[in-house]
Write an enzyme that holds these catalytic residues in place. Structure first.
Site, PDB file in Angstrom:
ATOM      1  N   ARG A  55       5.547  33.263  44.905  1.00  0.00           N
ATOM      2  CA  ARG A  55       5.027  32.366  46.118  1.00  0.00           C
ATOM      3  C   ARG A  55       3.812  33.130  46.985  1.00  0.00           C
ATOM      4  O   ARG A  55       3.186  32.594  47.889  1.00  0.00           O
ATOM      5  CB  ARG A  55       6.322  32.633  47.270  1.00  0.00           C
ATOM      6  CG  ARG A  55       6.334  31.796  48.427  1.00  0.00           C
ATOM      7  CD  ARG A  55       7.642  31.591  49.148  1.00  0.00           C
ATOM      8  NE  ARG A  55       8.757  31.950  48.731  1.00  0.00           N
ATOM      9  CZ  ARG A  55       9.473  33.020  49.244  1.00  0.00           C
ATOM     10  NH1 ARG A  55       9.082  33.963  50.281  1.00  0.00           N
ATOM     11  NH2 ARG A  55      10.722  33.492  48.412  1.00  0.00           N
ATOM     12  N   TYR A 108      -4.516  12.297  63.127  1.00  0.00           N
ATOM     13  CA  TYR A 108      -3.997  11.780  61.961  1.00  0.00           C
ATOM     14  C   TYR A 108      -2.372  11.373  62.416  1.00  0.00           C
ATOM     15  O   TYR A 108      -1.681  12.290  63.077  1.00  0.00           O
ATOM     16  CB  TYR A 108      -3.958  12.813  60.910  1.00  0.00           C
ATOM     17  CG  TYR A 108      -3.331  12.302  59.465  1.00  0.00           C
ATOM     18  CD1 TYR A 108      -2.429  13.144  59.160  1.00  0.00           C
ATOM     19  CD2 TYR A 108      -3.367  11.293  58.814  1.00  0.00           C
ATOM     20  CE1 TYR A 108      -1.650  12.721  58.081  1.00  0.00           C
ATOM     21  CE2 TYR A 108      -2.641  10.710  57.506  1.00  0.00           C
ATOM     22  CZ  TYR A 108      -1.935  11.681  57.322  1.00  0.00           C
ATOM     23  OH  TYR A 108      -1.224  11.314  56.198  1.00  0.00           O
ATOM     24  N   ASP A 180      -8.696  20.131  62.396  1.00  0.00           N
ATOM     25  CA  ASP A 180      -8.425  19.463  61.098  1.00  0.00           C
ATOM     26  C   ASP A 180      -9.720  19.113  60.401  1.00  0.00           C
ATOM     27  O   ASP A 180     -10.508  18.141  61.218  1.00  0.00           O
ATOM     28  CB  ASP A 180      -7.749  18.062  61.228  1.00  0.00           C
ATOM     29  CG  ASP A 180      -7.234  17.316  59.932  1.00  0.00           C
ATOM     30  OD1 ASP A 180      -6.346  16.754  59.785  1.00  0.00           O
ATOM     31  OD2 ASP A 180      -8.262  17.543  59.039  1.00  0.00           O
ATOM     32  N   LYS A 205      -8.143  15.397  49.545  1.00  0.00           N
ATOM     33  CA  LYS A 205      -9.190  14.481  49.655  1.00  0.00           C
ATOM     34  C   LYS A 205     -10.546  15.206  49.180  1.00  0.00           C
ATOM     35  O   LYS A 205     -10.627  15.002  47.665  1.00  0.00           O
ATOM     36  CB  LYS A 205      -9.595  14.412  51.165  1.00  0.00           C
ATOM     37  CG  LYS A 205      -8.354  14.035  52.040  1.00  0.00           C
ATOM     38  CD  LYS A 205      -7.561  12.892  51.689  1.00  0.00           C
ATOM     39  CE  LYS A 205      -6.483  12.769  52.718  1.00  0.00           C
ATOM     40  NZ  LYS A 205      -5.327  11.810  51.887  1.00  0.00           N
TER      41      LYS A 205
HETATM   42  C1  LIG Z   1      -7.583  13.853  58.514  1.00  0.00           C
HETATM   43  C2  LIG Z   1      -6.373  14.113  57.676  1.00  0.00           C
HETATM   44  N1  LIG Z   1      -5.534  14.965  57.860  1.00  0.00           N
HETATM   45  C3  LIG Z   1      -4.520  15.566  57.297  1.00  0.00           C
HETATM   46  C4  LIG Z   1      -3.958  14.351  56.163  1.00  0.00           C
HETATM   47  C5  LIG Z   1      -2.836  14.796  55.448  1.00  0.00           C
HETATM   48  O1  LIG Z   1      -3.007  15.510  54.094  1.00  0.00           O
HETATM   49  P1  LIG Z   1      -2.096  14.985  53.053  1.00  0.00           P
HETATM   50  O2  LIG Z   1      -2.000  13.582  52.507  1.00  0.00           O
HETATM   51  O3  LIG Z   1      -2.649  15.943  51.957  1.00  0.00           O
HETATM   52  O4  LIG Z   1      -0.609  15.377  53.541  1.00  0.00           O
HETATM   53  C6  LIG Z   1      -4.644  13.296  55.991  1.00  0.00           C
HETATM   54  C7  LIG Z   1      -4.201  12.283  54.957  1.00  0.00           C
HETATM   55  N2  LIG Z   1      -4.886  11.162  55.143  1.00  0.00           N
HETATM   56  N3  LIG Z   1      -4.204  10.026  54.560  1.00  0.00           N
HETATM   57  C8  LIG Z   1      -5.032   8.953  55.219  1.00  0.00           C
HETATM   58  O5  LIG Z   1      -5.667   8.869  56.195  1.00  0.00           O
HETATM   59  C9  LIG Z   1      -4.001   7.519  54.863  1.00  0.00           C
HETATM   60  N4  LIG Z   1      -2.972   7.488  55.944  1.00  0.00           N
HETATM   61  C10 LIG Z   1      -2.022   7.953  56.014  1.00  0.00           C
HETATM   62  O6  LIG Z   1      -1.775   8.994  55.211  1.00  0.00           O
HETATM   63  C11 LIG Z   1      -0.858   7.493  56.698  1.00  0.00           C
HETATM   64  C12 LIG Z   1      -1.404   6.871  57.920  1.00  0.00           C
HETATM   65  C13 LIG Z   1      -0.401   6.410  59.007  1.00  0.00           C
HETATM   66  C14 LIG Z   1       1.170   6.540  58.550  1.00  0.00           C
HETATM   67  C15 LIG Z   1       1.381   7.134  57.510  1.00  0.00           C
HETATM   68  C16 LIG Z   1       0.550   7.615  56.717  1.00  0.00           C
HETATM   69  N5  LIG Z   1       0.922   8.321  55.342  1.00  0.00           N
HETATM   70  O7  LIG Z   1       0.504   7.613  54.347  1.00  0.00           O
HETATM   71  O8  LIG Z   1       1.348   9.252  55.607  1.00  0.00           O
HETATM   72  C17 LIG Z   1      -5.883  13.196  56.775  1.00  0.00           C
HETATM   73  O9  LIG Z   1      -6.508  12.007  56.626  1.00  0.00           O
END
Ligand SMILES: Cc1ncc(COP(=O)(O)O)c(CNNC(=O)CNC(=O)c2ccccc2[N+](=O)[O-])c1O
Length: 386
Positions: A55, A108, A180, A205
Site C-alpha cells: 500500500r 466536475y 483540480d 486523462k
Molecule cells: C476535471 C476532472 N476532474 C476529475 C475527474 C474524475 O476523474 P476520474 O474519472 O479518473 O475519476 C474528471 C473526470 N472526467 N470525466 C468527465 O468529464 C466525463 N463526465 C463524467 O465523468 C460525469 C459527468 C457528470 C456526471 C457523472 C459523470 N461520471 O461519468 O462520473 C474530470 O473531468
C-alpha cells in the site's frame, strides 16, 4: 535542463529500472525482510521510498511519483485509483466535522455530489462560488473556512480562474488551496508555481493518454506533503503497479500528444466560431471564453478539450446531432487519443451561482484523428441539428 528533457529523464533511477529504460513492474502486497535491522530500517523509511508494504508503493510507483513530482514542481505525489478518489481523499485529508469548504461552482459534477452527499453528512459545509469572483472570494470566507477548492478551466463551461488573486486572499486567511489541474496537466499549468498548495489530476486523462487506466494523482508543497502522504495512506489509497507503469508510459509522450490535440482543437474551434448555429465557442485560447485573459497570462498552452454553445435547440436536436456523428463518440471522459462528445441542454441544474442564460452546450474532446475528418463529421451532424 529543458522541460521536455526533464520529462523524458524523470523517474528513471537505476533502483527503479534495474538497468533497462523503464521501471520494473513490481507487484506486491507483502515485502519480506531478512533481519530485524532491515525491518526496522524499512519501518523508519516507510514514507520515503523504502520498500515496506504494497500500500506504500513499490519501485514502479516510486518512478511514477518522481516523474509527477518533477512535472508539477512539488514536494511529493500521492497516487489514487481514480481522479475522483484523488479529489475526495485530498479533501478528507484536511477537512474535519465543523469545517467549511469553498468550492468553485464549475467543479466536475461528481465533485459537487461529493460535497452535497458525503461531506455534508460528515458535518462539512460547502459554499459554491462564482469561478470569476477573484479577490471577491473574501466576502465568502467564514471563521470555519478551511479549504478553497479551484478547478480551472471549469468543467464543461471552461471558465479560467484568476488563481493568483484567489490564492492571495486564501493565504491572508490561512486557507488551504487545492486545484483540480486535470486540464493544465502539469505540462501547460503548474498550480504550485502559482501559490496553490495541492494540485490534483485525473491521470485517467492526458497522463495515461490512451483511455485504458483509471488513476488520480495529488501533489503538495513541502508544508502539506507529509499530511497528504500519511492521511492518504491511512485512508487506504493505492494503485496497482501495472497501472502505475502504464501511467508513466503515457506520460513520456504527453507533450507530443498535447501539441497535436491543441493544434487540431484550435482549428475545429475557429471553424465552429463561423458556424451560423453556434452562439459562441468556449475554448480557453479564444477571447470568447470567460477568463481568456487569465489563460493567456498563466498557461503555456491548451489541449483537445473545449465547448461550444448553440444559439438555440432542444433535446431532440441535440440527440439528432449526437447520433449523427461518426468519429466523435459519446463517452464520459477525455484526454485519450480518440475524439469524444458530450452535451448538456442546460447547465442550470449544475450551477448555483452563475445563472446559465445560454443555449445548449456541447463539449468536444479533439483526438488524434485527421482534423479534416473531424470537421466534416461536425459539419454533416450540424446539418441535421434542428
Ligand atoms: C476535471 C476532472 N476532474 C476529475 C475527474 C474524475 O476523474 P476520474 O474519472 O479518473 O475519476 C474528471 C473526470 N472526467 N470525466 C468527465 O468529464 C466525463 N463526465 C463524467 O465523468 C460525469 C459527468 C457528470 C456526471 C457523472 C459523470 N461520471 O461519468 O462520473 C474530470 O473531468
Amino acid at each position: 535542463m529543458k522541460k521536455n528533457t526533464k520529462l523524458i529523464s524523470s523517474g528513471r533511477k537505476s533502483q527503479y529500472t534495474h538497468g533497462v529504460v523503464n521501471p520494473v513492474v513490481q507487484r506486491a502486497s507483502t515485502v519480506v525482510f531478512d533481519s530485524v535491522a532491515e525491518l526496522h530500517e524499512a519501518v523508519k523509511g516507510r514514507g520515503n521510498r523504502t520498500l515496506f508494504y504494497g500500500r506504500r508503493g513499490t519501485q514502479t510507483h516510486y518512478a511514477l511519483q518522481d516523474a509527477i513530482m518533477e512535472l508539477e514542481n512539488a514536494a511529493g505525489c500521492a497516487l489514487y485509483p481514480s481522479g475522483a478518489a484523488a479529489i475526495s481523499q485530498s479533501l478528507l485529508s484536511f477537512l474535519k466535522s465543523g469545517d467549511h469548504l469553498l468550492m468553485v461552482d464549475t467543479a466536475y459534477e461528481p465533485t459537487r455530489d461529493l460535497c452535497d452527499k458525503i461531506l455534508l453528512g460528515l458535518g462539512i459545509t460547502t459554499t459554491y462560488y462564482d469561478p470569476m469572483i477573484g479577490a471577491g472570494i473574501k466576502a465568502l470566507i467564514q471563521p470555519n473556512t478551511r479549504v478553497l477548492f479551484l478547478e480551472s478551466p471549469g468543467s464543461i463551461t471552461m471558465e479560467v480562474q484568476d488563481v493568483p488573486s484567489l490564492v492571495a486572499v486564501a493565504k491572508q486567511y490561512d486557507l488551504i488551496t487545492m486545484l483540480d489541474n486535470t486540464y493544465g496537466n502539469g505540462w501547460h499549468y503548474k498550480p504550485l508555481d502559482h501559490g496553490v498548495d495541492i494540485s490534483i489530476q485525473a491521470a485517467t486523462k492526458y497522463i495515461v493518454g490512451h483511455s485504458d487506466v483509471m488513476m488520480g494523482v495529488a501533489v503538495a508543497n513541502e508544508a502539506l506533503w507529509p499530511t497528504l502522504r500519511e492521511h492518504s495512506y491511512l485512508l487506504g489509497q493505492c494503485t496497482s503497479a501495472d497501472d502505475a507503469y502504464l501511467a508513466l508510459r503515457g506520460l513520456r509522450t504527453m507533450p507530443v500528444r498535447l501539441a497535436q490535440h491543441e493544434k487540431a482543437a484550435l482549428k475545429v474551434a475557429h471553424w465552429l466560431e463561423t458556424h451560423p448555429l453556434v452562439d459562441h465557442v468556449r475554448h480557453p485560447a479564444l477571447p470568447s471564453c470567460p477568463g481568456h485573459e487569465h489563460f493567456i497570462r498563466d498557461f503555456t498552452g491548451s489541449n483537445g478539450l473545449f465547448s461550444f454553445v448553440m444559439k438555440q435547440g432542444n433535446q431532440k436536436a441535440i440527440n439528432a446531432f449526437l447520433d449523427g456523428l461518426q468519429h466523435f463518440k459519446m463517452g464520459f471522459s477525455w484526454g485519450g487519443y480518440e475524439s469524444l462528445v458530450t452535451a448538456n441542454k442546460s447547465m442550470a441544474a449544475l450551477r448555483t451561482t452563475t445563472g446559465w442564460q445560454d443555449g445548449p452546450i456541447i463539449r468536444l474532446h479533439i483526438g488524434l484523428e485527421d482534423v479534416e475528418d473531424l470537421i466534416t463529421d461536425l459539419q454533416q451532424a450540424l446539418e441535421i441539428y434542428e
